[in-house]
Design a protein around this motif. Sequence first.
Motif, PDB file in Angstrom:
ATOM      1  N   UNK A 175      -6.958   2.723  -5.444  1.00  0.00           N
ATOM      2  CA  UNK A 175      -6.649   2.265  -6.791  1.00  0.00           C
ATOM      3  C   UNK A 175      -5.896   0.945  -6.680  1.00  0.00           C
ATOM      4  N   UNK A 176      -6.302  -0.037  -7.458  1.00  0.00           N
ATOM      5  CA  UNK A 176      -5.731  -1.375  -7.356  1.00  0.00           C
ATOM      6  C   UNK A 176      -5.006  -1.760  -8.641  1.00  0.00           C
ATOM      7  N   UNK A 177      -3.753  -2.228  -8.487  1.00  0.00           N
ATOM      8  CA  UNK A 177      -2.945  -2.719  -9.608  1.00  0.00           C
ATOM      9  C   UNK A 177      -2.531  -4.153  -9.301  1.00  0.00           C
ATOM     10  N   UNK A 233      -2.169  11.091  -4.331  1.00  0.00           N
ATOM     11  CA  UNK A 233      -2.869  12.262  -3.805  1.00  0.00           C
ATOM     12  C   UNK A 233      -3.387  12.021  -2.393  1.00  0.00           C
ATOM     13  N   UNK A 234      -3.535  13.089  -1.649  1.00  0.00           N
ATOM     14  CA  UNK A 234      -4.131  13.025  -0.317  1.00  0.00           C
ATOM     15  C   UNK A 234      -5.529  12.414  -0.417  1.00  0.00           C
ATOM     16  N   UNK A 235      -5.806  11.497   0.490  1.00  0.00           N
ATOM     17  CA  UNK A 235      -7.110  10.833   0.476  1.00  0.00           C
ATOM     18  C   UNK A 235      -7.190   9.633  -0.436  1.00  0.00           C
ATOM     19  N   UNK A 236      -6.053   9.260  -1.013  1.00  0.00           N
ATOM     20  CA  UNK A 236      -6.013   8.129  -1.958  1.00  0.00           C
ATOM     21  C   UNK A 236      -4.997   7.089  -1.486  1.00  0.00           C
ATOM     22  N   UNK A 237      -5.330   5.848  -1.664  1.00  0.00           N
ATOM     23  CA  UNK A 237      -4.387   4.759  -1.397  1.00  0.00           C
ATOM     24  C   UNK A 237      -4.222   3.944  -2.667  1.00  0.00           C
ATOM     25  N   UNK A 238      -2.974   3.697  -3.031  1.00  0.00           N
ATOM     26  CA  UNK A 238      -2.665   2.839  -4.177  1.00  0.00           C
ATOM     27  C   UNK A 238      -2.219   1.486  -3.630  1.00  0.00           C
ATOM     28  N   UNK A 239      -2.850   0.432  -4.083  1.00  0.00           N
ATOM     29  CA  UNK A 239      -2.498  -0.934  -3.664  1.00  0.00           C
ATOM     30  C   UNK A 239      -1.975  -1.705  -4.857  1.00  0.00           C
ATOM     31  N   UNK A 240      -0.833  -2.370  -4.659  1.00  0.00           N
ATOM     32  CA  UNK A 240      -0.207  -3.167  -5.724  1.00  0.00           C
ATOM     33  C   UNK A 240      -0.068  -4.601  -5.241  1.00  0.00           C
ATOM     34  N   UNK A 241      -0.603  -5.535  -6.011  1.00  0.00           N
ATOM     35  CA  UNK A 241      -0.387  -6.974  -5.769  1.00  0.00           C
ATOM     36  C   UNK A 241       0.534  -7.449  -6.887  1.00  0.00           C
ATOM     37  N   UNK A 290     -14.247  -6.149  -0.003  1.00  0.00           N
ATOM     38  CA  UNK A 290     -14.120  -5.430   1.266  1.00  0.00           C
ATOM     39  C   UNK A 290     -13.719  -3.975   1.063  1.00  0.00           C
ATOM     40  N   UNK A 291     -12.899  -3.701   0.031  1.00  0.00           N
ATOM     41  CA  UNK A 291     -12.329  -2.356  -0.142  1.00  0.00           C
ATOM     42  C   UNK A 291     -12.955  -1.558  -1.284  1.00  0.00           C
ATOM     43  N   UNK A 292     -13.631  -2.245  -2.192  1.00  0.00           N
ATOM     44  CA  UNK A 292     -14.312  -1.583  -3.301  1.00  0.00           C
ATOM     45  C   UNK A 292     -13.444  -0.501  -3.961  1.00  0.00           C
ATOM     46  N   UNK A 293     -12.356  -0.888  -4.626  1.00  0.00           N
ATOM     47  CA  UNK A 293     -11.509   0.119  -5.284  1.00  0.00           C
ATOM     48  C   UNK A 293     -12.294   0.925  -6.310  1.00  0.00           C
ATOM     49  N   UNK A 294     -11.887   2.183  -6.467  1.00  0.00           N
ATOM     50  CA  UNK A 294     -12.581   3.045  -7.429  1.00  0.00           C
ATOM     51  C   UNK A 294     -12.138   2.740  -8.853  1.00  0.00           C
ATOM     52  N   UNK A 295     -11.011   2.026  -8.990  1.00  0.00           N
ATOM     53  CA  UNK A 295     -10.538   1.599 -10.313  1.00  0.00           C
ATOM     54  C   UNK A 295      -9.514   0.495 -10.120  1.00  0.00           C
ATOM     55  N   UNK A 296      -9.432  -0.403 -11.098  1.00  0.00           N
ATOM     56  CA  UNK A 296      -8.472  -1.506 -11.029  1.00  0.00           C
ATOM     57  C   UNK A 296      -7.809  -1.693 -12.390  1.00  0.00           C
ATOM     58  N   UNK A 297      -6.538  -2.038 -12.355  1.00  0.00           N
ATOM     59  CA  UNK A 297      -5.766  -2.342 -13.567  1.00  0.00           C
ATOM     60  C   UNK A 297      -5.048  -3.657 -13.350  1.00  0.00           C
ATOM     61  N   UNK A 298      -5.169  -4.562 -14.314  1.00  0.00           N
ATOM     62  CA  UNK A 298      -4.492  -5.859 -14.245  1.00  0.00           C
ATOM     63  C   UNK A 298      -3.594  -5.995 -15.461  1.00  0.00           C
ATOM     64  N   UNK A 299      -2.314  -6.333 -15.218  1.00  0.00           N
ATOM     65  CA  UNK A 299      -1.373  -6.544 -16.318  1.00  0.00           C
ATOM     66  C   UNK A 299      -1.371  -8.003 -16.766  1.00  0.00           C
ATOM     67  N   UNK A 339       0.818  -1.207   0.000  1.00  0.00           N
ATOM     68  CA  UNK A 339       0.000   0.000   0.000  1.00  0.00           C
ATOM     69  C   UNK A 339       0.857   1.264   0.000  1.00  0.00           C
ATOM     70  N   UNK A 340       0.382   2.256  -0.718  1.00  0.00           N
ATOM     71  CA  UNK A 340       1.068   3.550  -0.818  1.00  0.00           C
ATOM     72  C   UNK A 340       0.024   4.644  -0.612  1.00  0.00           C
TER      73      UNK A 340
END
Length: 299
Positions: free
Chosen positions: A79-81, A112-120, A202-211, A71-72
């Motif tokens: 946002x989920x990657x 940005x403030x108020x945002x968390x970026x999660x990378x798996x 559980x987290x309902x990301x506002x957007x997701x990207x899968x490579x 998490x960042x």
Amino acid sequence: MTNSLKLGIGALLILIIAGGTYWYTQMRPAAPAAQTPDTTVPVTATTTQTADTTKTVLGKSAGGRDITAYHFGEGAKELLFIGGIHGGYEWNTVLVAYELMDYLKANPSLVATGTRVTVIPVMNPDGLQKVVGTTERFTAAQVPATEAATVPGRFNGNEVDLNRNFDCDWQASAKWQNKTVSGGTAVFSEPESKAVRDYVLAHKPIAALVWYSAAGGVFASNCHDGVLSETTTLVTEYAKASGYSAYKNFDFYEITGDMVNWMAKEKIPAISVLLTDHKNTEWGKNKKGVDAILKRYAQ
């Protein structure tokens, strides 16, 4: 008996009694002192454990390996990657996810403030282990020279294609190109897909990207309910910034149990970014696409 004799005997008795009393009071061993109960409470050293908010172990793979999310930033918008759903077969999707992590560590202000970026970075650690011998960071030099040697790494420890195990048109017997592969014994039968499902719900990301790899393009998601408008925007902006072609859907062959299509079913805007080949991360292109997404959700 004369008075003088009586007096002598009396004096002797007095001396004997006095001496005995003195010996008893002065010479006998002292009684042990009364013991006072020890009411002191032992002091025990304590260590305060601080929760690590920078990563979460989502669960274990079929082979018992950790599936970890990093998490960042902090905030309600997430946002989920995701990389490495096909493990060692698509090893470059793992490395591009690690490049994103390095980029965010070096540039924390991008989140940005108020945002968390999660990378798996490694959704399929079993498949990665099969090919490169580790589930941790690795280099391209550790990858077998031939693509054929990486094919076993597409599947998890149960020999299931994880991108055929989600709840959108799921089938036990699935297709990959012109091959038949296992979609699992039931929808979400695999621990990896369950772990991602539970985290997403559980987290309902506002957007997701899968490579994924390899076709070279940005693809929208849908599960028979049309493409979400936000998904269309994500495809357009990522493609424009990165230089990849944009596609409304993946129609090269029939796909069942696809992860991003399941996200669409859950009303989560999700896109697939397919790298051009199985050897390069194309970080320069993907960095521009990521920047566009981060900028969009910083507003």
